[in-house]
Design a protein around this motif. Structure first.
Motif, PDB file in Angstrom:
ATOM      1  N   GLY A 295      28.175  52.707  85.065  1.00 25.14           N
ATOM      2  CA  GLY A 295      29.474  52.426  84.462  1.00 25.14           C
ATOM      3  C   GLY A 295      29.879  50.969  84.551  1.00 25.14           C
ATOM      4  N   CYS A 296      29.325  50.246  85.520  1.00 26.49           N
ATOM      5  CA  CYS A 296      29.657  48.829  85.659  1.00 26.49           C
ATOM      6  C   CYS A 296      29.037  48.009  84.535  1.00 26.49           C
ATOM      7  CB  CYS A 296      29.162  48.301  87.000  1.00 26.49           C
ATOM      8  SG  CYS A 296      30.143  48.864  88.410  1.00 26.49           S
ATOM      9  N   VAL A 297      29.529  46.791  84.404  1.00 25.24           N
ATOM     10  CA  VAL A 297      28.966  45.838  83.448  1.00 25.24           C
ATOM     11  C   VAL A 297      28.075  44.900  84.253  1.00 25.24           C
ATOM     12  CG1 VAL A 297      29.462  44.044  81.754  1.00 25.24           C
ATOM     13  CG2 VAL A 297      30.984  46.028  81.943  1.00 25.24           C
ATOM     14  N   ASN A 298      26.768  45.167  84.210  1.00 22.82           N
ATOM     15  CA  ASN A 298      25.794  44.376  84.962  1.00 22.82           C
ATOM     16  C   ASN A 298      25.524  43.052  84.257  1.00 22.82           C
ATOM     17  OD1 ASN A 298      23.756  47.279  85.787  1.00 22.82           O
ATOM     18  ND2 ASN A 298      25.650  46.566  86.689  1.00 22.82           N
ATOM     19  N   MET A 299      25.355  41.995  85.061  1.00 25.17           N
ATOM     20  CA  MET A 299      25.146  40.662  84.514  1.00 25.17           C
ATOM     21  C   MET A 299      24.061  39.931  85.290  1.00 25.17           C
ATOM     22  SD  MET A 299      29.177  39.571  84.154  1.00 25.17           S
ATOM     23  CE  MET A 299      29.031  38.707  82.609  1.00 25.17           C
ATOM     24  N   ARG A 300      23.483  38.912  84.656  1.00 25.04           N
ATOM     25  CA  ARG A 300      22.605  38.002  85.383  1.00 25.04           C
ATOM     26  C   ARG A 300      23.463  37.221  86.372  1.00 25.04           C
ATOM     27  NH1 ARG A 300      19.942  35.282  80.084  1.00 25.04           N
ATOM     28  NH2 ARG A 300      22.180  35.036  79.731  1.00 25.04           N
ATOM     29  N   THR A 301      22.848  36.771  87.446  1.00 26.36           N
ATOM     30  CA  THR A 301      23.619  36.122  88.505  1.00 26.36           C
ATOM     31  C   THR A 301      24.397  34.910  88.012  1.00 26.36           C
ATOM     32  OG1 THR A 301      22.052  36.878  90.195  1.00 26.36           O
ATOM     33  CG2 THR A 301      23.458  35.013  90.767  1.00 26.36           C
ATOM     34  N   ALA A 302      23.760  34.055  87.220  1.00 30.67           N
ATOM     35  CA  ALA A 302      24.450  32.850  86.729  1.00 30.67           C
ATOM     36  C   ALA A 302      25.658  33.217  85.878  1.00 30.67           C
ATOM     37  CB  ALA A 302      23.466  31.985  85.933  1.00 30.67           C
ATOM     38  N   ASP A 303      25.534  34.269  85.081  1.00 25.11           N
ATOM     39  CA  ASP A 303      26.653  34.695  84.231  1.00 25.11           C
ATOM     40  C   ASP A 303      27.770  35.304  85.065  1.00 25.11           C
ATOM     41  OD1 ASP A 303      25.221  33.889  81.975  1.00 25.11           O
ATOM     42  OD2 ASP A 303      24.272  35.852  81.734  1.00 25.11           O
ATOM     43  N   ALA A 304      27.411  36.093  86.073  1.00 32.12           N
ATOM     44  CA  ALA A 304      28.427  36.687  86.949  1.00 32.12           C
ATOM     45  C   ALA A 304      29.186  35.602  87.715  1.00 32.12           C
ATOM     46  CB  ALA A 304      27.768  37.661  87.927  1.00 32.12           C
ATOM     47  N   LYS A 305      28.479  34.548  88.129  1.00 32.72           N
ATOM     48  CA  LYS A 305      29.125  33.419  88.807  1.00 32.72           C
ATOM     49  C   LYS A 305      30.115  32.731  87.876  1.00 32.72           C
ATOM     50  CE  LYS A 305      25.502  32.077  92.109  1.00 32.72           C
ATOM     51  NZ  LYS A 305      24.545  30.991  92.478  1.00 32.72           N
ATOM     52  N   ALA A 306      29.719  32.542  86.625  1.00 37.35           N
ATOM     53  CA  ALA A 306      30.607  31.894  85.649  1.00 37.35           C
ATOM     54  C   ALA A 306      31.854  32.741  85.417  1.00 37.35           C
ATOM     55  CB  ALA A 306      29.857  31.661  84.344  1.00 37.35           C
ATOM     56  N   TYR A 307      31.678  34.048  85.294  1.00 39.50           N
ATOM     57  CA  TYR A 307      32.823  34.944  85.105  1.00 39.50           C
ATOM     58  C   TYR A 307      33.739  34.907  86.326  1.00 39.50           C
ATOM     59  CZ  TYR A 307      31.862  37.348  80.687  1.00 39.50           C
ATOM     60  OH  TYR A 307      31.726  37.656  79.345  1.00 39.50           O
ATOM     61  N   TRP A 308      33.149  34.813  87.506  1.00 44.15           N
ATOM     62  CA  TRP A 308      33.933  34.754  88.735  1.00 44.15           C
ATOM     63  C   TRP A 308      34.870  33.549  88.727  1.00 44.15           C
ATOM     64  CZ3 TRP A 308      34.531  37.925  92.925  1.00 44.15           C
ATOM     65  CH2 TRP A 308      35.109  37.369  94.062  1.00 44.15           C
ATOM     66  N   LYS A 309      34.387  32.442  88.225  1.00 42.76           N
ATOM     67  CA  LYS A 309      35.194  31.220  88.184  1.00 42.76           C
ATOM     68  C   LYS A 309      36.229  31.243  87.066  1.00 42.76           C
ATOM     69  CE  LYS A 309      31.518  28.269  90.077  1.00 42.76           C
ATOM     70  NZ  LYS A 309      30.596  27.131  89.800  1.00 42.76           N
ATOM     71  N   LEU A 310      35.897  31.895  85.959  1.00 43.65           N
ATOM     72  CA  LEU A 310      36.758  31.843  84.775  1.00 43.65           C
ATOM     73  C   LEU A 310      37.834  32.918  84.732  1.00 43.65           C
ATOM     74  CD1 LEU A 310      34.005  31.113  82.091  1.00 43.65           C
ATOM     75  CD2 LEU A 310      35.835  29.556  82.793  1.00 43.65           C
ATOM     76  N   LEU A 311      37.629  34.012  85.458  1.00 40.48           N
ATOM     77  CA  LEU A 311      38.588  35.122  85.412  1.00 40.48           C
ATOM     78  C   LEU A 311      39.363  35.233  86.715  1.00 40.48           C
ATOM     79  CD1 LEU A 311      36.374  37.856  83.696  1.00 40.48           C
ATOM     80  CD2 LEU A 311      38.166  36.466  82.630  1.00 40.48           C
ATOM     81  N   SER A 312      40.593  35.723  86.594  1.00 41.37           N
ATOM     82  CA  SER A 312      41.455  35.900  87.765  1.00 41.37           C
ATOM     83  C   SER A 312      42.023  37.310  87.766  1.00 41.37           C
ATOM     84  CB  SER A 312      42.616  34.889  87.740  1.00 41.37           C
ATOM     85  OG  SER A 312      42.138  33.562  87.699  1.00 41.37           O
ATOM     86  N   THR A 313      42.509  37.731  88.918  1.00 35.46           N
ATOM     87  CA  THR A 313      43.191  39.020  89.010  1.00 35.46           C
ATOM     88  C   THR A 313      44.356  39.039  88.030  1.00 35.46           C
ATOM     89  OG1 THR A 313      42.589  39.218  91.344  1.00 35.46           O
ATOM     90  CG2 THR A 313      44.389  40.614  90.548  1.00 35.46           C
ATOM     91  N   GLY A 314      44.430  40.092  87.238  1.00 39.87           N
ATOM     92  CA  GLY A 314      45.477  40.201  86.222  1.00 39.87           C
ATOM     93  C   GLY A 314      44.997  39.908  84.821  1.00 39.87           C
ATOM     94  N   ASP A 315      43.826  39.268  84.685  1.00 36.22           N
ATOM     95  CA  ASP A 315      43.295  39.004  83.350  1.00 36.22           C
ATOM     96  C   ASP A 315      42.832  40.302  82.695  1.00 36.22           C
ATOM     97  OD1 ASP A 315      43.743  36.295  83.411  1.00 36.22           O
ATOM     98  OD2 ASP A 315      41.715  35.758  84.027  1.00 36.22           O
ATOM     99  N   ASP A 316      42.957  40.340  81.376  1.00 39.38           N
ATOM    100  CA  ASP A 316      42.602  41.540  80.617  1.00 39.38           C
ATOM    101  C   ASP A 316      41.105  41.641  80.376  1.00 39.38           C
ATOM    102  OD1 ASP A 316      45.191  42.592  80.281  1.00 39.38           O
ATOM    103  OD2 ASP A 316      45.585  41.249  78.590  1.00 39.38           O
ATOM    104  N   VAL A 317      40.663  42.881  80.224  1.00 34.58           N
ATOM    105  CA  VAL A 317      39.286  43.201  79.846  1.00 34.58           C
ATOM    106  C   VAL A 317      39.362  44.244  78.745  1.00 34.58           C
ATOM    107  CG1 VAL A 317      37.074  44.173  80.591  1.00 34.58           C
ATOM    108  CG2 VAL A 317      38.418  42.759  82.180  1.00 34.58           C
ATOM    109  N   PHE A 318      38.670  44.007  77.641  1.00 34.12           N
ATOM    110  CA  PHE A 318      38.676  44.967  76.539  1.00 34.12           C
ATOM    111  C   PHE A 318      37.256  45.423  76.252  1.00 34.12           C
ATOM    112  CE2 PHE A 318      38.792  46.170  71.973  1.00 34.12           C
ATOM    113  CZ  PHE A 318      39.735  47.190  72.061  1.00 34.12           C
ATOM    114  N   VAL A 319      37.045  46.740  76.348  1.00 35.78           N
ATOM    115  CA  VAL A 319      35.724  47.327  76.144  1.00 35.78           C
ATOM    116  C   VAL A 319      35.760  48.174  74.884  1.00 35.78           C
ATOM    117  CG1 VAL A 319      33.909  48.777  77.151  1.00 35.78           C
ATOM    118  CG2 VAL A 319      35.391  47.406  78.655  1.00 35.78           C
ATOM    119  N   TYR A 320      34.782  47.950  74.000  1.00 34.31           N
ATOM    120  CA  TYR A 320      34.757  48.726  72.758  1.00 34.31           C
ATOM    121  C   TYR A 320      33.315  48.950  72.306  1.00 34.31           C
ATOM    122  CZ  TYR A 320      33.776  44.389  70.176  1.00 34.31           C
ATOM    123  OH  TYR A 320      33.202  43.224  69.714  1.00 34.31           O
TER     124      TYR A 320
END
Length: 238
Positions: free
Chosen positions: A207-232
């Motif tokens: 159910g999780c959205v798996n990512m490559r490590t470099a991409d997950a690191k980038a998302y960690w820096k760019l997203l904050s608690t409260g930011d929206d996520v839209f799955v479709y």
């Protein structure tokens, strides 16, 4: 010449050959895997999807296997964890290329169809159909699309509008007892997080959205608690 002897079941078997024939054969078989691992060797065989692979890789699409073609196909196989990695354009390699093509084509304008909301500020978009995710702010593309691996059949990643509610950099799943680095949870136990394996591997996550490590690191820096996520969309095969 080959020499023969009888085994315990009474069968005639060859046990030696002239060194000029057997030695080079064994040397070649032993060397091939090592050379393949180093990138200096290619199988040289022309696969059934040779021309399609050449076109996908931006090479001359003449359907003839060259050393350059072989190495380019092999590089694709290595980067996408396809085995064996001998530069043979077979059905598995071509199937993966068809998966990667829409991901590559979406690079500059992943939200061309307008499926992900543009009126909510910063938002992480997840397209299950193309197995990609990106970050936008309004209509501005903040992070170009990256390949992801979403939920397998029976454990599909839930669609809809969500919100990041918890971030845990060194999370370990209490359910599956696996490492989930750079976890950003957005719906119950579903989160963006890095994996050590290939994001193109089957059958998918729980159910999780798996990512490559470099991409997950980038998302960690760019997203904050409260930011929206839209799955479709819908992942192929689910």
């Amino acid at each position: 010449m080959a020499r023969f002897s009888m085994n315990r079941r009474g069968r005639t078997v060859a046990y030696t050959m002239a060194g000029t024939v057997l030695a080079p054969l064994l040397a070649g078989l032993g060397a091939a895997p090592a050379q393949a691992a180093s990138g200096s060797w290619c199988g040289g065989a022309r696969g059934p999807y040779q021309k399609q692979a050449e076109k996908f890789l931006g090479r001359k699409a003449d359907g003839k296997q060259s050393q350059g073609d072989c190495r380019a196909i092999r590089a694709f196989q290595v980067s996408h964890a396809i085995h064996p990695q001998y530069g043979y354009a077979g059905p598995v390699t071509w199937k993966m290329m068809k998966v990667v093509k829409p991901q590559r084509d979406a690079r500059n304008n992943p939200n061309r169809a307008g499926r992900c909301p543009t009126n909510r500020g910063r938002i992480a978009c997840v397209d299950l159909t193309r197995q990609i995710s990106w970050i936008q702010d309004g209509r501005h593309l903040v992070k170009r699309p990256v390949p992801v691996r979403t939920g397998r059949n029976g454990n599909e990643t839930r669609t809809g509008l969500h919100r990041i509610f918890w971030k845990h950099k060194n999370h370990v799943s209490s359910l599956y007892h696996v490492s989930m680095p750079y976890s950003q949870f957005f719906d119950g136990g579903e989160a963006f997080h890095a994996i050590s394996g290939s994001v193109w591997s089957a059958p998918g996550s729980h159910g999780c959205v798996n990512m490559r490590t470099a991409d997950a690191k980038a998302y960690w820096k760019l997203l904050s608690t409260g930011d929206d996520v839209f799955v479709y969309g819908r992942k192929p095969g689910t």
